[in-house]
Design an enzyme around this catalytic site. Sequence first.
Site, PDB file in Angstrom:
ATOM      1  CB  CYS A  98      -0.975  -0.075   1.102  1.00  0.00           C
ATOM      2  SG  CYS A  98      -0.716  -0.146   2.993  1.00  0.00           S
ATOM      3  CG  HIS A 353      -4.314   0.538   4.191  1.00  0.00           C
ATOM      4  ND1 HIS A 353      -3.750  -0.398   3.623  1.00  0.00           N
ATOM      5  CD2 HIS A 353      -4.617   1.134   4.220  1.00  0.00           C
ATOM      6  CE1 HIS A 353      -4.159  -0.187   2.608  1.00  0.00           C
ATOM      7  NE2 HIS A 353      -4.432   1.268   3.282  1.00  0.00           N
TER       8      HIS A 353
END
Length: 988
Positions: A98, A353
């Site tokens: 990510c 994340h």
Amino acid sequence: MAPRLQLEKAAWRWTETVPPEEVTQEHIEAAYRIGLEPCQRGVCRRNCRGNPNCLVGIGEHVWLGEIDENSFHNIDDPNSERRKKNAFVGLTNLGATCYVNTFLQMWFLNLELRQALYLCPSTCSEYVTGQGIPKDRDYEPQTICEHLQYLFALLQNSNRRYIDPSGFVKALGLDTGQQQDAQEFSKLFMSLLEDTLSKQKNPDVRNIVQKQFCGEYAYVTVCNQCGRESKLISKFYELELNIQGHKQLTDCITEFLKEEKLEGDNRYFCETCQSKQNATRKIRLLSLPCTLNLQLMRFVFDRQTGHKKKLNTYIGFSELLDMEPFMEQKDGVYIYELSAVLIHRGVSAYSGHYIAHVKDPQTGEWYKFNDEDIEKMEGKKLQLGIEEDLAEPSKSQTRKPKCGKGTHCSRNAYMLVYRLQTREKSLTAEIPSLFLFTFFPGCPYEFVSLEWLQKWLDESAPPKPIDNTGCLCSHGKLHPDKISIMKRISEYVADYFYRRYGGGPRLNVKALCKDCVVERCRILRLKNQLNEDYKTVTNLLKITVKGNDGFWVGKSSLRSWRQLALEQLNEQDDDADQNNGKMNGDAQNKDESNEEKREEEEELNFNEDLVCPHGDLCISENERRVVSKEAWKKLKQYFPKAPEFPNSKECCSQCKILEREGEENEALHKMMASEQKTALQNLFQDKCRPCLGSWPQETDELYIVSQFFVEEWRKFVRRPTRCSPVSSVGNSALLCPHGGLMFTFASMTKEDSKLIALIWPSEWEAIQKLFVVDHVIKIIRMQTAETSPESTLFDSEPKLCPECREGLLCQQQRDLREYTQATIYVHKVVDNKKVMKEAAPELNVSSSEAEEEREEAKPEGEQDPDFNQTNGGAKRQKISHQNYIVYQKQGIRRSTRHRKVRGEKALLVSANQTLKELKIQIMHAFSVAPFDQNLSIDGKILNDDTATLGALGVIPESVILLKADEPIADYAAMDDVMQGREHFIITL
């Protein structure tokens, strides 16, 4: 050539800017979705429906071997994975990548960087011939720069909602299962990219990294003794700012530039003094890049634990940043505007994340990039609130400070990107024609049926001649909407197919129908205009109409006029499909088409909701309103055939008469209901009813009417304004075709007692006065002085017809043994005792009122044929015995609803179903294995698994008792036991 931007859009979107008369060949190909996106091999699991360029997953595994399912993404519905209008393309998260995706999206939206990369020469020219025709091998990027080129081209041109960056990640040698430090990745990649581009001859390409991201600052040291100043100039690609102890971004920058004292052991060796002296050191900003990257040092080393930790400190920052106070030279323009915020969600420095908030440089709108998912922010505003709420709470968590207009604060932002405000905003990044051509081959092509290609690849049968007629439009060319079932192949392959198999017609580039495209363009432009006209009409409807100016419009039409107009345009859009029905093989069955046509005709068109049955203006003013002449003129543009009624128009005179008659009829019905209720009070209340089982002593005669008549009459008396009055007693339904009675005295007291109602002689006299009676049926008691009450004899007028009675019983028995999808009830026995209905009285309550409400839901006019509203109903209908049986079923309402109790379940079965199949149904309903089921009905054990339910005497509404020897609640355990019982094999 048409603007490339128009061809980048999905089919038909360019029609908003291109007039129909200016449609070119490139526009036509774009509308047919040709040349917009190649199939991404390695991503498709099966054929991309709607993409004529995709030749994957149509049956080639027969030749190439089975497809490795693990090498493809699981895309259940490719159409649902196509990106929406004006949306960006996402990037697949390959496990823990990510952080890579956030930087890729940020770099992609740097138009200067993207355009420079497109200008960088690539090896794609090796994949096409000198004539521009693609070679057999697919294009594969060779360098990091080419991988970035390829990704950017797909992010710009792809019709997919997201793409796969695995080639880029693999080329960098990144571990997809391990999350790297995002800031470190950014530095290393920028260094790698700068080194790669430094070998380019074009200065716009060679210097793009330095121009966009590189600035200069100097380490300045001043000797306190002699005042000598030394400078060490250094380049930077981002400013690393300490955030610990600070609340505002400007404070972090100030600390970065603050003066540091060099004293004691840390003294500075002065070249002039030739000795160590106390000194001061600071950083001076000399120049700033177009893109200013500010790294917020959230991940710091913890000396106590020996590991990195994340600082969840709130930092405030503004959308506009003035860097002039921090510069050494004050004569430049240093106003920056926020263009991206990179977020790390999570409390740990080793997990979490990454997402990115990036501003579109062309529209100024903010987007949140979260791997495959991309969300557009409302009102062109940056919104970080939801991201700040996702951090793990702690007791020492600080409260979020208040942010003024144009400012934001975040405890998860780890990088802020500012862009110089004076930069060029109208820049567009153009994909190189050679590179674009490699993606979307431009060699001569033809279309062939997908179905034919699949059969040809199958090889199970010799392929028939190619048949493309099913994809032609009314102009004899390829229909735009049929492109999804066609595939584009090279002209060379097409020549081979037609030489060997024949067929046709051949569909090349000239087969693309310009007429269909232009017509679709016209309709879409009208749809766009409709939205503007809707706003105009809405404003016009707010104007109060004075006097007799204006027109009557139905309120329902006003509420839905835009939808009706849109449906009309859609119908025009579908006309080509309907005209093409004969040749494309999709024509519907005639009956279905006629039925749909009738349904369409029944739907009201615009303003028909205020038209009365006589074609005039309806009398109800609650259903219409007056609109101005301007509003009516605008509406007439869309509905030229709509009925027109000026404000001065009078209502329908016939409807006024009917309204008065209706009011009179309602009053008449109320009077009739009151009169009948008074005359038959006991019958209405179902009180003091005579019974054959205990004949009343006060009379020797009782009369019979059908129970259906009684119930219909009661409904009318209860609601005289909602129900039609009952004017006749149709006793012919109780008689056979020969005029004989169909019931015995024994059946009247048992199974047929629900079909008849016994009437007192006084009530019968009232019935004869109030209703038309077709047949008189009465029961007469025949008793002499010597006979006892038990031996009382009865007679009837008319007499019983034994023949018809026997035939009726036989037919009923056949019906009970030939039923399909009937309901039976299975009752599980608890402790060898059946739970009686009395044990659960609350489950047995039945509301006759609710039943009547259900019956009243029938459309008006759906009356029983035996209870006519005219005197003609008194005539007997001569029908055959077979028809009589059907007539009996329709004319007499049987109220035989079964009331379930606890431990009982209803099942749908058929007479020809075996007992073995019933046991399987019971197994799923009660979780009792078939071999543990003991079934019985009326004391009879059911044990023949091969016998049918009809043969076993199981009839509709039957109640079967179930006794379980070994109840098994666990299905898994039950399956194990069942597999061990070899004597009972279930075939599902």
